[in-house]
Motif scaffolding. Structure first.
Motif, PDB file in Angstrom:
ATOM      1  N   ASP A  36       0.844  -1.201   0.000  1.00  0.00           N
ATOM      2  CA  ASP A  36       0.000   0.000   0.000  1.00  0.00           C
ATOM      3  C   ASP A  36       0.881   1.252   0.000  1.00  0.00           C
ATOM      4  OD1 ASP A  36      -1.816   1.998   0.307  1.00  0.00           O
ATOM      5  OD2 ASP A  36      -2.682   1.259   2.188  1.00  0.00           O
ATOM      6  N   TYR A  37       1.101   1.810  -1.189  1.00  0.00           N
ATOM      7  CA  TYR A  37       2.008   2.953  -1.336  1.00  0.00           C
ATOM      8  C   TYR A  37       1.392   4.280  -0.883  1.00  0.00           C
ATOM      9  CZ  TYR A  37       5.071  -0.207  -3.852  1.00  0.00           C
ATOM     10  OH  TYR A  37       5.897  -1.249  -4.184  1.00  0.00           O
ATOM     11  N   SER A  38       0.138   4.229  -0.418  1.00  0.00           N
ATOM     12  CA  SER A  38      -0.458   5.455   0.130  1.00  0.00           C
ATOM     13  C   SER A  38      -0.087   5.621   1.607  1.00  0.00           C
ATOM     14  CB  SER A  38      -1.982   5.437  -0.040  1.00  0.00           C
ATOM     15  OG  SER A  38      -2.522   4.341   0.671  1.00  0.00           O
ATOM     16  N   LYS A  39       0.739   4.702   2.125  1.00  0.00           N
ATOM     17  CA  LYS A  39       1.304   4.850   3.478  1.00  0.00           C
ATOM     18  C   LYS A  39       2.738   5.341   3.345  1.00  0.00           C
ATOM     19  CE  LYS A  39      -1.235   1.085   5.725  1.00  0.00           C
ATOM     20  NZ  LYS A  39      -1.087  -0.279   6.268  1.00  0.00           N
ATOM     21  N   SER A  40       3.285   5.878   4.427  1.00  0.00           N
ATOM     22  CA  SER A  40       4.687   6.299   4.398  1.00  0.00           C
ATOM     23  C   SER A  40       5.580   5.085   4.179  1.00  0.00           C
ATOM     24  CB  SER A  40       5.065   6.977   5.715  1.00  0.00           C
ATOM     25  OG  SER A  40       5.205   6.005   6.738  1.00  0.00           O
ATOM     26  N   LEU A  41       6.777   5.326   3.625  1.00  0.00           N
ATOM     27  CA  LEU A  41       7.710   4.213   3.409  1.00  0.00           C
ATOM     28  C   LEU A  41       8.114   3.579   4.731  1.00  0.00           C
ATOM     29  CD1 LEU A  41      10.189   5.137   0.508  1.00  0.00           C
ATOM     30  CD2 LEU A  41       8.294   3.523   0.501  1.00  0.00           C
ATOM     31  N   ALA A  42       8.167   4.385   5.800  1.00  0.00           N
ATOM     32  CA  ALA A  42       8.518   3.835   7.121  1.00  0.00           C
ATOM     33  C   ALA A  42       7.461   2.840   7.583  1.00  0.00           C
ATOM     34  CB  ALA A  42       8.673   4.961   8.135  1.00  0.00           C
ATOM     35  N   LEU A  43       6.174   3.188   7.402  1.00  0.00           N
ATOM     36  CA  LEU A  43       5.105   2.259   7.793  1.00  0.00           C
ATOM     37  C   LEU A  43       5.126   1.019   6.905  1.00  0.00           C
ATOM     38  CD1 LEU A  43       2.117   4.681   8.590  1.00  0.00           C
ATOM     39  CD2 LEU A  43       3.463   3.346  10.222  1.00  0.00           C
ATOM     40  N   ILE A  44       5.422   1.204   5.611  1.00  0.00           N
ATOM     41  CA  ILE A  44       5.513   0.061   4.689  1.00  0.00           C
ATOM     42  C   ILE A  44       6.649  -0.871   5.118  1.00  0.00           C
ATOM     43  CG2 ILE A  44       6.142  -0.597   2.311  1.00  0.00           C
ATOM     44  CD1 ILE A  44       4.643   1.975   1.374  1.00  0.00           C
ATOM     45  N   VAL A  79       8.554  11.456   0.740  1.00  0.00           N
ATOM     46  CA  VAL A  79       8.032  12.800   0.481  1.00  0.00           C
ATOM     47  C   VAL A  79       7.942  13.581   1.788  1.00  0.00           C
ATOM     48  CG1 VAL A  79       6.051  14.127  -0.385  1.00  0.00           C
ATOM     49  CG2 VAL A  79       6.758  12.016  -1.551  1.00  0.00           C
ATOM     50  N   VAL A  80       8.639  14.714   1.824  1.00  0.00           N
ATOM     51  CA  VAL A  80       8.667  15.584   3.000  1.00  0.00           C
ATOM     52  C   VAL A  80       8.082  16.943   2.596  1.00  0.00           C
ATOM     53  CG1 VAL A  80      10.200  16.781   4.627  1.00  0.00           C
ATOM     54  CG2 VAL A  80      10.680  14.421   3.982  1.00  0.00           C
ATOM     55  N   ILE A 108       2.453  11.020   3.689  1.00  0.00           N
ATOM     56  CA  ILE A 108       3.751  11.699   3.603  1.00  0.00           C
ATOM     57  C   ILE A 108       4.706  11.153   4.661  1.00  0.00           C
ATOM     58  CG2 ILE A 108       2.761  13.783   2.588  1.00  0.00           C
ATOM     59  CD1 ILE A 108       3.161  15.132   5.405  1.00  0.00           C
ATOM     60  N   ASP A 109       6.002  11.402   4.462  1.00  0.00           N
ATOM     61  CA  ASP A 109       7.039  10.761   5.277  1.00  0.00           C
ATOM     62  C   ASP A 109       7.694  11.685   6.298  1.00  0.00           C
ATOM     63  OD1 ASP A 109       7.548   8.043   3.634  1.00  0.00           O
ATOM     64  OD2 ASP A 109       7.162   9.675   2.243  1.00  0.00           O
ATOM     65  N   GLY A 110       7.554  12.991   6.111  1.00  0.00           N
ATOM     66  CA  GLY A 110       8.228  13.908   7.026  1.00  0.00           C
ATOM     67  C   GLY A 110       7.769  15.335   6.811  1.00  0.00           C
ATOM     68  N   ALA A 111       8.246  16.228   7.687  1.00  0.00           N
ATOM     69  CA  ALA A 111       7.831  17.629   7.619  1.00  0.00           C
ATOM     70  C   ALA A 111       8.929  18.544   8.138  1.00  0.00           C
ATOM     71  CB  ALA A 111       6.560  17.842   8.449  1.00  0.00           C
ATOM     72  N   ARG A 112       9.027  19.714   7.524  1.00  0.00           N
ATOM     73  CA  ARG A 112       9.820  20.787   8.112  1.00  0.00           C
ATOM     74  C   ARG A 112       8.840  21.759   8.751  1.00  0.00           C
ATOM     75  NH1 ARG A 112      12.260  26.269   7.385  1.00  0.00           N
ATOM     76  NH2 ARG A 112      10.413  26.721   6.156  1.00  0.00           N
ATOM     77  N   ILE A 113       9.122  22.161   9.990  1.00  0.00           N
ATOM     78  CA  ILE A 113       8.225  23.076  10.686  1.00  0.00           C
ATOM     79  C   ILE A 113       8.819  24.480  10.637  1.00  0.00           C
ATOM     80  CG2 ILE A 113       7.088  23.586  12.888  1.00  0.00           C
ATOM     81  CD1 ILE A 113       6.098  21.027  11.442  1.00  0.00           C
TER      82      ILE A 113
END
Length: 668
Positions: free
Chosen positions: A66-74, A200-201, A381-386
């Motif tokens: 399921d590529y609609s999850k983050s790669l970490a969860l995959i 994707v961040v 998405i996999d990450g974020a900059r705040i």
């Protein structure tokens, strides 16, 4: 994954057979079997056929997950240590994949054929194979949320003037996908990236909003308000007794007794719902733009933002306004303010991490803390900059980070910390890496030496190893840029605790900055020749297309080569770090090495741009023990060659001005 497959099906149905859509040569997928014509050096394809084939090529990587999850969860990852092996590409999609698709005349956002020449999510999917080939495994995008067109600083709004943080900006919809929802187009982009092993961040802005934010209609009390007649003269007050600084508690008495501050406080008023609740009920039901209606009916408006530094020379940020994070004034400042003072903006209010109030605006905090999780649940998405996280109240920052990590423990957070010494602070706050200031150091040899030797080996979290960012001058436009463009990526990308970062356009030697925010002047935007269509334009505020047609592949291939070397030595980089013992050191020879047993990688850079450096690397002294040497390979931009080594394992090296070399010890 369904969204990506649907895109391919949809595009196949629309194929016309007409090759009228120009693409940069660099984007064309290898061994493309569809219709392709070349006219005047431009590559023309049938767009529906091209993108459907490209997506089918990406779908060949489908492993049935399921590529609609983050790669970490995959992958079942439990922490964000993936960032330590990140090779990141920073993009502002509307400019990164902007191109004159009609193939003649000037660039225009939408052309006579109905093609969108500014960037779209579909075209970002189109760029993914190019990024994958470059060696990229993280795509970091500047804000893609719905942005404002009010108080804009150029032809178009800034991506940082966020009108609605949980909606995507409609400008990213591609007319080639007419009838497919924008959210589906973005879902397909994330899925395609994940399928290629690219995370994707995204960039998020929790401290400010566009001055005409969609949230005003439901929550006018989440914002500050000034009388409309005060708007023209509104600016941060000058405090003559203080220098350029972030205020401390002991400065508050001086600040609040300043004449300009007294005048400034009088500009503020209550929110429209508090001024006249009955009238407010009517105004929020009126047709048209909410801010215009409030201005007409109440004669008040949201104020522009400004810096939290006292006496900062930069002007007001006219396209954004601050969220009202507390329902009371800063606790430390309350004694200086009258009891009936309406909510106001001042240096202490802005820096609420340092000057909190007692009454958090709880509903607003909950809303802000739910923005990132919304994107996680919808898009994976996999990450974020705040953005400006350092100015947020610590509890709110905790809420933002813990909300996201509860969904995905390996979700990566980037702290907007430009000072390297804030690595410990960022780590304690839950961030996984910092932006840092390598872009500043790498342009200044003495600073760069100190940065490489003293700072990078001792960091507690990784840093974004960049020689340019969306806010800084381009590396090629720097003094000695023709040398730094090679030297800086090599020394930075291979340095300890580094996250290799390529800024959109760096790989084609774009010279125009995207913004003038850091280490630049107003003249920074005039580096292009005056006859260029984009002379004086900044991608943050204007339509802008990179100069793909004028670029060769040299820098792309060079950066690809450096990233490949990083991969090759990544295992040894996890071993023992050692400074390099040289026969002499004059403070211009950057050096570091990594070892696993007797296998080592030695990196050397000459930060003297005028003089050659002949030196000897003493391997036994470097490791503090005898090294059994079987072979040494010298790696430079010109290729690899075997080296001889002398008595006591000393290795002779000659470094040209601004050049670098890598020694691979016992590698074969």
């Amino acid at each position: 994954m369904k969204e990506l497959k649907e895109l391919s099906k949809y595009l196949k149905k629309k194929i016309t057979g007409k090759t009228l859509y120009a693409l940069p040569r660099q984007w064309i997928i290898p061994n493309y079997s569809g219709k392709l014509s070349i006219k005047d050096g431009r590559y023309f394809v049938e767009p529906y056929e091209y993108y459907s084939q490209l997506i089918d090529r990406i779908l060949e990587n489908d492993r049935g997950v399921d590529y609609s999850k983050s790669l970490a969860l995959i992958n079942g990852e439990q922490d964000a240590s993936w960032l330590r092996k990140a090779k990141m590409y920073g993009a502002l999609p509307r400019a990164t994949v902007a191109y004159n698709h009609k193939g003649f005349g000037a660039f225009e956002p939408e052309d006579i054929f109905g093609y969108k020449e500014s960037g779209t999510f579909l075209k970002m999917i189109g760029l993914l194979p190019y990024l994958k080939e470059l060696g990229i495994n993280v795509l970091y995008m500047l804000p893609i949320s719905k942005m404002s067109n009010v108080f804009k600083k150029g032809e178009i709004g800034s991506p940082y003037a966020v009108k609605n943080p949980i909606e995507l900006d409609e400008s990213y919809a591609d007319p080639l996908l007419e009838g497919i929802k924008l959210e589906e187009q973005f879902k397909a982009l994330v899925q395609a990236a994940h399928m290629l092993g690219i995370r994707v961040v995204l960039d998020f802005i929790p401290r400010t909003a566009a001055r005409d934010s969609d949230l005003i209609k439901t929550h006018p009390d989440w914002f500050y308000w000034i009388k409309i007649e005060e708007a023209a003269s509104y600016k941060p007050p000058h405090i003559p007794q203080l220098t350029f600084k972030i205020p401390d508690k002991e400065d508050l008495e001086i600040i609040y007794s300043a004449e300009e501050v007294k005048v400034h406080l009088q500009k503020f008023t209550l929110s429209p719902d508090k001024l006249d609740p009955e009238k407010w009920e009517k105004v929020k039901k009126m047709e048209g733009d909410i801010l215009s209606n409030i201005a007409k009916e109440f004669s008040i408006i949201t104020p522009p933002g400004f810096s939290d530094w006292v006496n900062d020379p930069q002007p007001t940020w006219d396209d954004v306004t601050f969220f009202r994070l507390y329902l009371d004034h800063p606790e430390a400042s309350q004694k200086y303010v009258s009891k009936d003072q309406p909510p106001y903006v001042l240096f202490d209010v802005i820096k609420s991490s340092k000057f909190p109030g007692k009454k958090p605006n709880k509903k607003l905090w909950e809303y802000i803390a739910n923005i990132v999780p919304t994107y996680q649940k919808k898009f994976g998405i996999d990450g974020a900059r705040i953005d400006m996280g350092h100015a947020l109240p610590s509890q709110l920052q905790d809420m933002i980070i813990s909300s996201a990590k509860s969904i995905d423990p390996a979700f990566g957070f980037i702290a907007e910390e430009l000072e390297m010494k804030n690595d410990k602070k960022a780590k304690s706050e839950g961030y996984d890496c910092i932006l840092g200031n390598s872009w500043y150091a790498s342009a200044r040899p003495a600073e760069f030496y100190k940065f490489i030797e003293e700072i990078t080996p001792n960091l507690e979290v990784p840093y974004i190893a960049s020689c340019e960012t969306p806010d800084t001058p381009r590396v090629v436009a720097r003094e000695n840029g023709n040398k730094i463009k090679y030297l800086a990526p090599a020394l930075l990308y291979l340095s300890p605790n580094s996250i290799a970062y390529i800024n959109s356009g760096q790989e084609i030697e774009e010279i125009q900055p995207m913004n003038l925010g850091l280490d630049n002047t107003i003249y920074g935007k005039t580096v292009l020749p005056p006859e260029d269509q984009f002379y004086g334009k900044l991608a943050f505020f204007d339509y802008y297309a990179m100069h793909w047609d004028k670029a060769n592949d040299e820098m792309y291939n060079y950066l690809k080569w450096i990233l490949k070397i990083r991969d090759e030595i990544s295992d040894v980089m996890e071993g023992e770090f050692k400074y390099v013992y040289l026969n002499y050191q004059d403070g211009t020879i950057a050096n570091y090495s990594y070892w696993k047993g007797d296998k080592g990688a030695v990196i050397l850079g000459n930060l003297d741009f005028s003089n050659d450096k002949y030196l000897e690397v003493l391997l036994n002294e470097t490791l503090g023990r005898p090294v059994i040497v079987n072979d040494i390979v010298l790696v430079t931009r010109n290729g690899k060659r075997k080296l001889s080594y002398g008595v006591g394992n000393s290795v002779p090296v000659n470094l040209l001005p601004g050049d670098f070399t890598i020694l691979l010890v016992n590698w074969e």
